[in-house]
Design a protein around this motif. Structure first.
Motif, short mmCIF file in Angstrom:
data_model
loop_
_atom_site.label_atom_id
_atom_site.label_comp_id
_atom_site.label_asym_id
_atom_site.label_seq_id
_atom_site.Cartn_x
_atom_site.Cartn_y
_atom_site.Cartn_z
N TYR A 110 -16.19 4.17 9.37
CA TYR A 110 -17.45 4.70 9.91
C TYR A 110 -18.38 5.12 8.78
CZ TYR A 110 -20.58 7.22 13.03
OH TYR A 110 -21.68 7.65 13.73
N ALA A 111 -17.83 5.72 7.72
CA ALA A 111 -18.66 6.16 6.60
C ALA A 111 -19.27 4.97 5.86
CB ALA A 111 -17.83 7.01 5.64
N LEU A 112 -18.60 3.84 5.85
CA LEU A 112 -19.09 2.65 5.16
C LEU A 112 -19.92 1.75 6.06
CD1 LEU A 112 -15.92 1.73 3.06
CD2 LEU A 112 -18.00 2.87 2.29
N GLY A 113 -20.25 2.23 7.25
CA GLY A 113 -21.10 1.45 8.14
C GLY A 113 -20.37 0.44 9.00
N LYS A 114 -19.06 0.58 9.10
CA LYS A 114 -18.24 -0.34 9.92
C LYS A 114 -18.44 -1.78 9.45
CE LYS A 114 -19.94 1.29 13.82
NZ LYS A 114 -20.08 1.54 15.28
N GLY A 115 -18.35 -2.74 10.34
CA GLY A 115 -18.51 -4.13 9.94
C GLY A 115 -17.31 -4.67 9.18
N PHE A 116 -17.45 -5.90 8.68
CA PHE A 116 -16.35 -6.59 8.01
C PHE A 116 -15.89 -5.83 6.77
CE2 PHE A 116 -14.67 -9.59 4.91
CZ PHE A 116 -13.77 -10.33 5.65
N TRP A 117 -16.84 -5.46 5.91
CA TRP A 117 -16.47 -4.82 4.66
C TRP A 117 -16.01 -3.39 4.88
CZ3 TRP A 117 -15.24 -7.79 0.98
CH2 TRP A 117 -15.88 -9.02 0.79
N GLY A 118 -16.59 -2.71 5.84
CA GLY A 118 -16.14 -1.35 6.13
C GLY A 118 -14.69 -1.31 6.58
N VAL A 119 -14.32 -2.24 7.46
CA VAL A 119 -12.94 -2.29 7.94
C VAL A 119 -12.00 -2.72 6.82
CG1 VAL A 119 -11.39 -3.44 9.55
CG2 VAL A 119 -13.66 -2.77 10.29
N THR A 120 -12.39 -3.73 6.06
CA THR A 120 -11.53 -4.23 4.98
C THR A 120 -11.27 -3.15 3.93
OG1 THR A 120 -12.40 -6.46 5.31
CG2 THR A 120 -11.25 -6.03 3.25
N ILE A 121 -12.32 -2.47 3.50
CA ILE A 121 -12.15 -1.40 2.50
C ILE A 121 -11.35 -0.24 3.08
CG2 ILE A 121 -13.39 0.30 1.10
CD1 ILE A 121 -15.65 -1.74 0.84
N GLY A 122 -11.61 0.08 4.35
CA GLY A 122 -10.86 1.17 4.97
C GLY A 122 -9.37 0.88 5.05
N VAL A 123 -9.01 -0.34 5.43
CA VAL A 123 -7.59 -0.71 5.49
C VAL A 123 -6.98 -0.73 4.10
CG1 VAL A 123 -5.98 -2.54 6.14
CG2 VAL A 123 -7.89 -1.99 7.64
N ALA A 124 -7.74 -1.24 3.13
CA ALA A 124 -7.21 -1.31 1.76
C ALA A 124 -6.95 0.07 1.17
CB ALA A 124 -8.19 -2.08 0.87
N LEU A 125 -7.79 1.04 1.50
CA LEU A 125 -7.65 2.38 0.92
C LEU A 125 -6.63 3.24 1.64
CD1 LEU A 125 -11.39 3.30 0.19
CD2 LEU A 125 -9.64 2.50 -1.42
N THR A 126 -6.04 2.75 2.72
CA THR A 126 -5.10 3.57 3.48
C THR A 126 -3.69 3.00 3.55
OG1 THR A 126 -5.84 2.48 5.53
CG2 THR A 126 -6.91 4.55 4.94
N HIS A 127 -3.44 1.83 2.96
CA HIS A 127 -2.14 1.19 3.14
C HIS A 127 -1.35 1.00 1.84
CE1 HIS A 127 -3.82 0.32 7.06
NE2 HIS A 127 -2.67 -0.13 7.45
N TRP A 128 -1.74 1.67 0.77
CA TRP A 128 -1.06 1.49 -0.51
C TRP A 128 0.07 2.48 -0.78
CZ3 TRP A 128 -1.40 5.89 -3.30
CH2 TRP A 128 -2.47 6.75 -3.05
N PRO A 129 0.16 3.66 -0.15
CA PRO A 129 1.15 4.67 -0.60
C PRO A 129 2.61 4.20 -0.56
CG PRO A 129 -0.50 5.70 0.79
CD PRO A 129 -0.73 4.24 0.88
N SER A 130 3.05 3.57 0.52
CA SER A 130 4.46 3.17 0.62
C SER A 130 4.83 2.16 -0.46
CB SER A 130 4.74 2.60 2.00
OG SER A 130 4.54 3.58 3.00
N LEU A 131 3.97 1.17 -0.67
CA LEU A 131 4.25 0.17 -1.70
C LEU A 131 4.20 0.79 -3.09
CD1 LEU A 131 4.81 -2.76 -2.43
CD2 LEU A 131 2.35 -3.20 -2.37
N THR A 132 3.35 1.77 -3.30
CA THR A 132 3.28 2.45 -4.59
C THR A 132 4.61 3.12 -4.92
OG1 THR A 132 0.91 2.85 -4.29
CG2 THR A 132 2.04 4.16 -5.95
#
Length: 290
Positions: A143-165
């Motif tokens: 929502y902060a990034l304006g939704k859309g393709f890039w908003g969703v992609t960046i949002g998913v990328a920034l929230t799914h790294w902890p377990s793999l890290t």
């Protein structure tokens, strides 16, 4: 050759044959799943224009030979829309999973090879991210990034790294403490040479498996926030958009608007999970025999 040797030879070769058969079957499943996923993406991109064509004379038609998945309230073919939606979801998942896995690799390397304060900072950040529900943080970022393709992609990328890290950090620490790395140091190898020749091959299998296994989570979360209205725009064919629009017509008996896209999404996620599990079996000698 003695009698005992002729009897034990087949017994000794049987496990090898079984291992080779298991690995061939696993490799075949991985290749088949990957080919199907690539075919879905290519087909979805090819029918992108036809998926948005309207025909009000053929609206709300039940599944038939002409329209295997039926049509929606604007006469659009649901089979074509489902293919286009899956293609969009897979592309979002691809971008998000690659970015998220690279973030995990950089943070894990910094935590394992850097100073103690960096390890403590990365560990604190992992605990913080894992303490916040995925979907809530994903909605806020999108929502902060304006939704859309890039908003969703960046949002998913920034929230799914902890377990793999966490996994990659443990692998790098294990490699750093191994005997062959200590021997390389004593032979005068530089840090860059040790990292390239020893640590990268050691961590690469876990990195690839983690990358592939991020796809199902990325696709499902993209569909979830799009369904809730915080993701991809309505004019873009995506599974979340299709399911969200179908909710208003289920009470009228148009079950095909939600059932077929939902089943297609589940099958796609299962294919990604099959590829990840197969890669894990191929890269891990012990699990390859399960």
């Amino acid at each position: 050759m003695t009698f005992g040797e002729t009897e034990t030879a087949p017994l000794l070769s049987a496990p090898r044959v079984r291992r080779a058969t298991n690995r061939r079957l696993t490799l075949g499943l991985v290749v088949f799943s990957a080919v199907v996923l690539v075919a879905v993406v290519v087909a979805g991109l090819a029918v992108g224009g036809a998926a948005n064509q309207t025909d009000f004379a053929a609206k709300m038609l039940a599944p038939s030979l002409a329209h295997p998945f039926g049509t929606d309230w604007m006469g659009r073919d649901m089979f074509l829309r489902t293919l286009a939606g899956l293609s969009t979801s897979v592309l979002v998942g691809l971008g998000a999973a690659v970015a998220s896995s690279l973030i995990a690799l950089v943070l894990a390397a910094g935590a394992a090879l850097g100073p103690r304060w960096m390890d403590a900072a990365v560990s604190w950040l992992i605990d913080l991210m894992m303490g916040i529900p995925h979907i809530v943080l994903l909605i806020l970022i999108s929502y902060a990034l304006g939704k859309g393709f890039w908003g969703v992609t960046i949002g998913v990328a920034l929230t799914h790294w902890p377990s793999l890290t966490r996994v990659l950090r443990a692998e790098i620490l294990q490699c750093r403490a191994s005997g062959f790395v200590a021997a390389a140091r004593q032979l005068g190898a530089s840090r860059l040479a040790i990292a390239w020749r020893h640590m990268v091959p050691f961590v690469l299998p876990q990195f690839l498996v983690g990358l592939v296994l991020l796809f199902p989570h990325a696709i499902l979360h993209e569909a979830a926030i799009t369904f809730l209205g915080f993701g991809l725009p309505p004019e873009m064919p995506a599974i979340g958009v299709i399911l969200s629009e179908a909710m208003g017509y289920l009470s009228a008996g148009a079950w095909w608007l939600a059932v077929f896209p939902g089943v297609a999404l589940v099958l796609t996620v299962m294919l990604f999970d099959g590829v990840g599990s197969g890669l894990r079996r191929l890269l891990d000698p012990q699990s390859a025999q399960e």
